[in-house]
Design a protein around this motif. Structure first.
Motif, PDB file in Angstrom:
ATOM      1  N   LYS A  75      -1.843   0.004  14.515  1.00 20.84           N
ATOM      2  CA  LYS A  75      -0.967   0.221  13.360  1.00 20.84           C
ATOM      3  C   LYS A  75      -1.724   1.090  12.359  1.00 20.84           C
ATOM      4  O   LYS A  75      -2.481   0.587  11.533  1.00 20.84           O
ATOM      5  N   PRO A  76      -1.546   2.407  12.434  1.00 25.56           N
ATOM      6  CA  PRO A  76      -2.310   3.306  11.566  1.00 25.56           C
ATOM      7  C   PRO A  76      -2.128   2.985  10.082  1.00 25.56           C
ATOM      8  O   PRO A  76      -1.029   2.671   9.629  1.00 25.56           O
ATOM      9  N   GLU A  77      -3.243   3.060   9.356  1.00 26.75           N
ATOM     10  CA  GLU A  77      -3.211   2.894   7.901  1.00 26.75           C
ATOM     11  C   GLU A  77      -3.037   4.269   7.275  1.00 26.75           C
ATOM     12  O   GLU A  77      -3.861   5.167   7.468  1.00 26.75           O
ATOM     13  N   VAL A  78      -1.966   4.438   6.522  1.00 24.39           N
ATOM     14  CA  VAL A  78      -1.617   5.733   5.939  1.00 24.39           C
ATOM     15  C   VAL A  78      -1.637   5.614   4.421  1.00 24.39           C
ATOM     16  O   VAL A  78      -0.904   4.810   3.837  1.00 24.39           O
ATOM     17  N   LEU A  79      -2.487   6.413   3.784  1.00 25.18           N
ATOM     18  CA  LEU A  79      -2.599   6.425   2.329  1.00 25.18           C
ATOM     19  C   LEU A  79      -2.206   7.807   1.823  1.00 25.18           C
ATOM     20  O   LEU A  79      -2.761   8.819   2.262  1.00 25.18           O
ATOM     21  N   LEU A  80      -1.257   7.846   0.905  1.00 21.55           N
ATOM     22  CA  LEU A  80      -0.842   9.108   0.287  1.00 21.55           C
ATOM     23  C   LEU A  80      -1.250   9.070  -1.182  1.00 21.55           C
ATOM     24  O   LEU A  80      -0.689   8.320  -1.978  1.00 21.55           O
ATOM     25  N   PHE A  81      -2.257   9.866  -1.535  1.00 21.85           N
ATOM     26  CA  PHE A  81      -2.768   9.919  -2.907  1.00 21.85           C
ATOM     27  C   PHE A  81      -1.988  10.980  -3.685  1.00 21.85           C
ATOM     28  O   PHE A  81      -1.955  12.155  -3.286  1.00 21.85           O
ATOM     29  N   VAL A  82      -1.372  10.558  -4.779  1.00 23.28           N
ATOM     30  CA  VAL A  82      -0.501  11.451  -5.538  1.00 23.28           C
ATOM     31  C   VAL A  82      -0.628  11.185  -7.032  1.00 23.28           C
ATOM     32  O   VAL A  82      -1.321  10.262  -7.468  1.00 23.28           O
ATOM     33  N   MET A  83       0.061  12.005  -7.807  1.00 23.70           N
ATOM     34  CA  MET A  83       0.307  11.790  -9.233  1.00 23.70           C
ATOM     35  C   MET A  83       1.817  11.906  -9.405  1.00 23.70           C
ATOM     36  O   MET A  83       2.439  12.769  -8.790  1.00 23.70           O
ATOM     37  N   SER A  84       2.402  11.083 -10.231  1.00 22.51           N
ATOM     38  CA  SER A  84       3.863  11.017 -10.263  1.00 22.51           C
ATOM     39  C   SER A  84       4.520  12.320 -10.699  1.00 22.51           C
ATOM     40  O   SER A  84       5.686  12.556 -10.371  1.00 22.51           O
ATOM     41  N   PHE A  85       3.793  13.195 -11.412  1.00 23.55           N
ATOM     42  CA  PHE A  85       4.403  14.457 -11.821  1.00 23.55           C
ATOM     43  C   PHE A  85       3.577  15.677 -11.419  1.00 23.55           C
ATOM     44  O   PHE A  85       3.668  16.728 -12.054  1.00 23.55           O
ATOM     45  N   CYS A  86       2.810  15.538 -10.359  1.00 26.22           N
ATOM     46  CA  CYS A  86       2.184  16.715  -9.748  1.00 26.22           C
ATOM     47  C   CYS A  86       3.218  17.360  -8.834  1.00 26.22           C
ATOM     48  O   CYS A  86       3.701  16.714  -7.896  1.00 26.22           O
ATOM     49  N   PRO A  87       3.600  18.612  -9.060  1.00 22.44           N
ATOM     50  CA  PRO A  87       4.648  19.220  -8.227  1.00 22.44           C
ATOM     51  C   PRO A  87       4.284  19.279  -6.748  1.00 22.44           C
ATOM     52  O   PRO A  87       5.148  19.106  -5.886  1.00 22.44           O
ATOM     53  N   TYR A  88       3.011  19.496  -6.437  1.00 26.29           N
ATOM     54  CA  TYR A  88       2.589  19.539  -5.034  1.00 26.29           C
ATOM     55  C   TYR A  88       2.679  18.148  -4.414  1.00 26.29           C
ATOM     56  O   TYR A  88       3.089  17.982  -3.266  1.00 26.29           O
ATOM     57  N   GLY A  89       2.276  17.138  -5.192  1.00 26.36           N
ATOM     58  CA  GLY A  89       2.391  15.770  -4.710  1.00 26.36           C
ATOM     59  C   GLY A  89       3.835  15.350  -4.511  1.00 26.36           C
ATOM     60  O   GLY A  89       4.171  14.636  -3.558  1.00 26.36           O
ATOM     61  N   ASN A  90       4.718  15.801  -5.413  1.00 31.16           N
ATOM     62  CA  ASN A  90       6.144  15.484  -5.279  1.00 31.16           C
ATOM     63  C   ASN A  90       6.717  16.072  -3.998  1.00 31.16           C
ATOM     64  O   ASN A  90       7.538  15.437  -3.314  1.00 31.16           O
ATOM     65  N   ILE A  91       6.289  17.285  -3.650  1.00 34.52           N
ATOM     66  CA  ILE A  91       6.749  17.907  -2.403  1.00 34.52           C
ATOM     67  C   ILE A  91       6.281  17.087  -1.204  1.00 34.52           C
ATOM     68  O   ILE A  91       7.041  16.848  -0.252  1.00 34.52           O
ATOM     69  N   ALA A  92       5.031  16.626  -1.253  1.00 38.55           N
ATOM     70  CA  ALA A  92       4.513  15.803  -0.160  1.00 38.55           C
ATOM     71  C   ALA A  92       5.287  14.490  -0.058  1.00 38.55           C
ATOM     72  O   ALA A  92       5.605  14.023   1.042  1.00 38.55           O
ATOM     73  N   GLU A  93       5.594  13.885  -1.206  1.00 38.49           N
ATOM     74  CA  GLU A  93       6.376  12.642  -1.205  1.00 38.49           C
ATOM     75  C   GLU A  93       7.745  12.876  -0.573  1.00 38.49           C
ATOM     76  O   GLU A  93       8.215  12.075   0.244  1.00 38.49           O
ATOM     77  N   ASN A  94       8.388  13.978  -0.966  1.00 35.52           N
ATOM     78  CA  ASN A  94       9.713  14.284  -0.415  1.00 35.52           C
ATOM     79  C   ASN A  94       9.651  14.473   1.099  1.00 35.52           C
ATOM     80  O   ASN A  94      10.558  14.061   1.831  1.00 35.52           O
TER      81      ASN A  94
END
Length: 339
Positions: free
Chosen positions: A154-173
Motif C-alpha cells: 500500500k504505497p504511502e503518497v504525500l503531496l506537499f502543497v500550499m493552499s494558494f500556490c498556483p503550481y500546487g493547485n494544478i497538482a491537486e487538480n
C-alpha cells in the motif's frame, strides 16, 4: 566574502562585505537592531597602526573606508562610523582592518597599490575539498534520483502543497482523478508546507494562506481524501487568497462539510496541526510546492493525472487492476514551483 559577525550581548549584527575580483564591492549585508545612529556627517577616523615594511597611502585607505561606510548606509538606511585600525601584509595583498561603530571588525583585501579590492584568498587545497564535497553530494543525489521507487503493498503518497500556490493547485487538480481511482489502495495525505513554531507560523503567501492550510488539513483528517479533494478543487477554482476567509465556508457548505466543526478544531488545535505540518515538511526536506513523494521517493516529471498515476502505481508490490486505467494526460503547467 560574506561573513556574518554576531557579537554576544550586543544588538548589532554585521555581515561582511562580499568582494569580487576586479568588480569592487559586490554586496554588503548589515542589519542594525537598536544600533546607535550617528549624525548625517560621514567623518572618517584614521588611527595609526601600520605593521611591517610597507606603508600604505593613507588617502586611499580613508577613501576605501569611506566607500565601506557608504555601503553600510545603503544596506541599513542609517549612518554608522567606519574607522581604520591597521593593515597587515598577506603574500601580495594588503589586508586593511576597519571597525564599524568602534566594535565590529571588517577586513578589506586590496592590491598593494590600493587600486583594486579583491576577494579574500582561499587556499587551493581548501577550495578543492569544498568542490570534492559538492561533487560527491550531487552524484549521490543523481544516483538516488535514478533508482526505482521502493515498492509496498500500500504505497504511502504525500503531496506537499500550499493552499494558494498556483503550481500546487494544478497538482491537486491533477491528483483528483488519481485519488478517486486508487482510493483505499494507497495511503494518501496532503502536507502543507509551513515553517515556524511555538505559536508563530508562516506560509509563503501570507496569513490567509496559513489559515486555509490548517482548515484544509482539518477537513482531510475528518472527512478523508475523497471529500478533501472535492473541497480543495472547489476552493482552487472559486476562492482567492484575498477572499478565502469567507469563501471557504461557501465551498464547505457545497460539499456538506460542517463549518462549525472546522472552526472549533481550528480554535482548539491550530498549533498542534501546524506543528505536525512543520515537522513533516522538515522531515522530508521539502521546500517547494508541489512536491510529490511516494514511499520516500520524490517525483519529477509531468503533472498530469496519468503521469501521477503511473508514478504511484510503480510503487505497488503487485499492481492492482486499476493501474491499467488510463487517465488524462493534460496538464496545466509542466514546470515551476512555489518556494
Amino acid at each position: 566574502m560574506n561573513k556574518e559577525l554576531e557579537i554576544s550581548n550586543q544588538t548589532l549584527i554585521a555581515a561582511v562585505l562580499m568582494l569580487v575580483i576586479g568588480a569592487g564591492i559586490g554586496y554588503f549585508s548589515y542589519a542594525a537592531l537598536n544600533a546607535p545612529i550617528v549624525s548625517n556627517s560621514t567623518t572618517m577616523c584614521s588611527v595609526a597602526g601600520a605593521t611591517g615594511p610597507f606603508t600604505p597611502d593613507m588617502k586611499k585607505v580613508n577613501d576605501i573606508g569611506s566607500l565601506l561606510q557608504d555601503v553600510v548606509y545603503l544596506q541599513t538606511g542609517e549612518n554608522h562610523t567606519v574607522q581604520y585600525v591597521k593593515y597587515t601584509l598577506q603574500d601580495e595583498l594588503v589586508v586593511l582592518d576597519y571597525t564599524i561603530d568602534g566594535a565590529y571588525p571588517q577586513e578589506i583585501y586590496t592590491t598593494k597599490d590600493l587600486k583594486y579590492i579583491v576577494q579574500q584568498p582561499t587556499a587551493v587545497d581548501t577550495f578543492r575539498a569544498q568542490i570534492d564535497s559538492a561533487k560527491a553530494q550531487m552524484e549521490a543525489e543523481l544516483k538516488k534520483a535514478s533508482e526505482p521507487a521502493p515498492k509496498s503493498d500500500k504505497p504511502e503518497v504525500l503531496l506537499f502543497v500550499m493552499s494558494f500556490c498556483p503550481y500546487g493547485n494544478i497538482a491537486e487538480n491533477s491528483m483528483v482523478d488519481v485519488v478517486s481511482l486508487l482510493g483505499d489502495n494507497i495511503s494518501f495525505e496532503p502536507v502543507y508546507i509551513l515553517s515556524g513554531g511555538n505559536g508563530k507560523y508562516q506560509s509563503l503567501h501570507g496569513t490567509n494562506e496559513l489559515n486555509q492550510d490548517v482548515r484544509e488539513k482539518i477537513i482531510f483528517k475528518k472527512y478523508g481524501a475523497k471529500k478533501w479533494m472535492e473541497y480543495v478543487y472547489d476552493v482552487n477554482n472559486n476562492c482567492t487568497v484575498d477572499n478565502v476567509e469567507t469563501c471557504w465556508k461557501d465551498a464547505a457548505q457545497r460539499h456538506d462539510i460542517n463549518v462549525s466543526y472546522v472552526e472549533e478544531e481550528y480554535a482548539k488545535n491550530f498549533n498542534a496541526i501546524a506543528d505536525a505540518e512543520v515537522a513533516k515538511t522538515n522531515q522530508y526536506g521539502v521546500q517547494g510546492s508541489p512536491t510529490l513523494i511516494m514511499n520516500g521517493k520524490e517525483y519529477s516529471g509531468a503533472r498530469s493525472s496519468e503521469a501521477f498515476k503511473a508514478f504511484i502505481c510503480s510503487g505497488f508490490s503487485v499492481q492492482p487492476e486499476k493501474c491499467n486505467t488510463t487517465l488524462s494526460t493534460q496538464q496545466g503547467v509542466s514546470t515551476g514551483s512555489c518556494g
